[in-house]
Design an enzyme around this catalytic site. Structure first.
Site, PDB file in Angstrom:
ATOM      1  CE1 TYR A 121      -3.169  -2.816  -0.003  1.00  0.00           C
ATOM      2  CE2 TYR A 121      -3.930  -2.155   2.159  1.00  0.00           C
ATOM      3  CZ  TYR A 121      -4.040  -2.971   1.055  1.00  0.00           C
ATOM      4  OH  TYR A 121      -5.020  -3.930   1.012  1.00  0.00           O
ATOM      5  CE  LYS A 136       0.610 -17.995  -2.376  1.00  0.00           C
ATOM      6  NZ  LYS A 136      -0.218 -19.203  -2.233  1.00  0.00           N
ATOM      7  CG  ASP A 184      -2.848 -20.015  -0.211  1.00  0.00           C
ATOM      8  OD1 ASP A 184      -2.099 -19.941   0.787  1.00  0.00           O
ATOM      9  OD2 ASP A 184      -2.488 -20.548  -1.271  1.00  0.00           O
ATOM     10  CG  ASP A 242      -7.252  -4.050   3.737  1.00  0.00           C
ATOM     11  OD1 ASP A 242      -8.280  -3.952   4.429  1.00  0.00           O
ATOM     12  OD2 ASP A 242      -7.066  -3.366   2.710  1.00  0.00           O
ATOM     13  CG  ASP A 248     -12.802  -6.291   5.844  1.00  0.00           C
ATOM     14  OD1 ASP A 248     -12.362  -5.671   6.842  1.00  0.00           O
ATOM     15  OD2 ASP A 248     -13.312  -5.733   4.864  1.00  0.00           O
TER      16      ASP A 248
END
Ligand code: NAD
Length: 360
Positions: free
Chosen positions: A146, A195, A227, A251, A255
């Site tokens: 980001y 990852k 994942d 992020d 959620d």
């Protein structure tokens, strides 16, 4: 104790829910003998309308001069042409990234807890929900993709665009320490998300986290690919205690973690850096679809205020008083529309605030 709190109410339901948190803080002040002063400042669409910028320098300066910051939410309605035509750096959400960076808030803590009174709102199978959900996502907040190098160009395949994921050892170390320190105060288990089977930045992440783990021999560390984590959160969320993530993975996963607890209107968050000054906000957005109707659930913002008392002002008893009042109101069957179920008593947002204030 006297504290100066900057309030960035923002847009949509922001002013309604921050009013709720202010009423609760005033009651705590009265009951425990503290004085909380509130200074309202502009950020988001309201700031764009007044000054042309989502986060005016004055707001940043006053937040830096405050003891802590309470944020409602920013952002306009999806499809609002006035906002969508603005360049990226002038959008309301750009103000969010900028205030985190200006205040040096590198760690974002998002607890996701299934309130026993709301177990019915959990979208997971009953046998999974019954094992309980009580985890905290510790998300790195001012690094990674980001904030990395980005751009557009033209190549053989036509126009292209890129964003860069980059982490330094220092950035990973400091967020890892936050996660391990927190785990020491909880169930002593950190799951570090990466990852590493594909990304070099994740391989560095994993190395650094393992080095930091050596300082915390009592804490169990598990590595998990992002994942797989997305699957495990719905399959067996009770396995998680502290979940340590990069900016982008956090992020997304936070959620998901919020959603499995039933209502987005219930979950608080805190962002902290090297000082005690933090930024506290609900995890949800400005909910333009319900703004001004007095139906927004103020609990996430009220619980964010409790986190402020505990983490920035070292007032754990006062924080507990707020949390106990919230639990009491839920146990008595009061619900805002978003968490309403059969046989419960539906109340407006302002009424929910009043009920909580009365029980402190
Ligand atoms: P949202 O979280 O605002 O709303 C999603 C859904 O949840 C809506 O149906 C909404 O009515 C409901 N909801 C949210 N908070 C609620 C509450 N307290 N009580 C009851 N119901 C609640 O997400 P969105 O609709 O995707 O985004 C709306 C705006 O918010 C956008 O402009 C977005 O950019 C912005 N946003 C801001 C933040 C922030 O300020 N930190 C975070 C996310 C989204």
């Amino acid at each position: 104790m006297k504290k100066h709190i900057a309030v960035l109410a923002g847009d949509g339901i922001g002013p309604e829910i921050t009013d709720g948190a202010i009423a609760v803080l005033n009651k705590v002040g009265e009951k425990f003998g503290h004085e909380f002063e509130f200074e309202h400042l502009l950020m988001g669409v309201c700031a764009i309308e007044a000054t042309g910028e989502p986060l005016p320098q004055y707001t940043i300066d006053r937040c830096l001069a405050s003891d802590s910051v309470l944020l409602g939410a920013v952002g306009g309605a999806v499809g609002d042409k006035r906002i969508e035509k603005l360049p990226g750096h002038l959008r309301p959400e750009a103000g969010l990234l900028k205030i985190r960076s200006a205040l040096g808030l590198y760690s974002n803590l998002r607890p996701a807890k299934l309130f026993p009174a709301l177990a019915g709102a959990c979208p997971l199978r009953k046998d999974i929900a019954e094992r309980g959900i009580d985890l905290v996502v510790v998300r790195e907040l001012i690094g990674g993709i980001y904030f990395g190098d980005r751009g557009r160009g033209v190549g053989e395949g036509g126009e292209f665009a890129y964003d860069t994921e980059k982490y330094s050892v220092m950035e990973v170390e400091r967020i890892a320490r936050i996660a391990f320190d927190l785990a020491m105060r909880r169930r002593k288990h950190v799951t570090s998300i990466d990852k590493a089977n594909v990304l070099e930045s994740s391989r560095l992440w994993r190395e650094v986290v393992h080095n930091v783990a050596k300082e915390y021999p009592e804490v169990e560390l598990t590595d998990m690919l992002v994942d797989n984590t997305a699957m495990q959160l719905v399959k067996n969320p009770s396995q998680f205690d502290v979940v340590l993530t990069s900016n982008i993975f956090g992020d997304i996963l936070s959620d998901e973690a919020a959603m499995i607890t039933g209502s987005i209107g219930m979950l608080a968050s805190s962002s902290l850096g090297a000082t005690k000054r933090g930024l506290y906000e609900p995890i949800h957005g400005s909910a333009p679809d319900i703004a001004g109707k007095d139906i927004a659930n103020p609990i996430a913002t009220i619980l964010s205020a409790a986190m402020m008392l505990r983490d920035s002002f070292d007032l754990p008893e006062e924080a507990k008083a707020i949390e106990a009042a919230v639990n009491a109101v839920l146990d008595e069957g009061y619900r805002t529309a978003d968490i309403m179920s059969e046989g419960m008593k539906q109340v407006k947002g302002s009424e929910m605030t009043r009920l909580i204030v009365d029980r402190i």
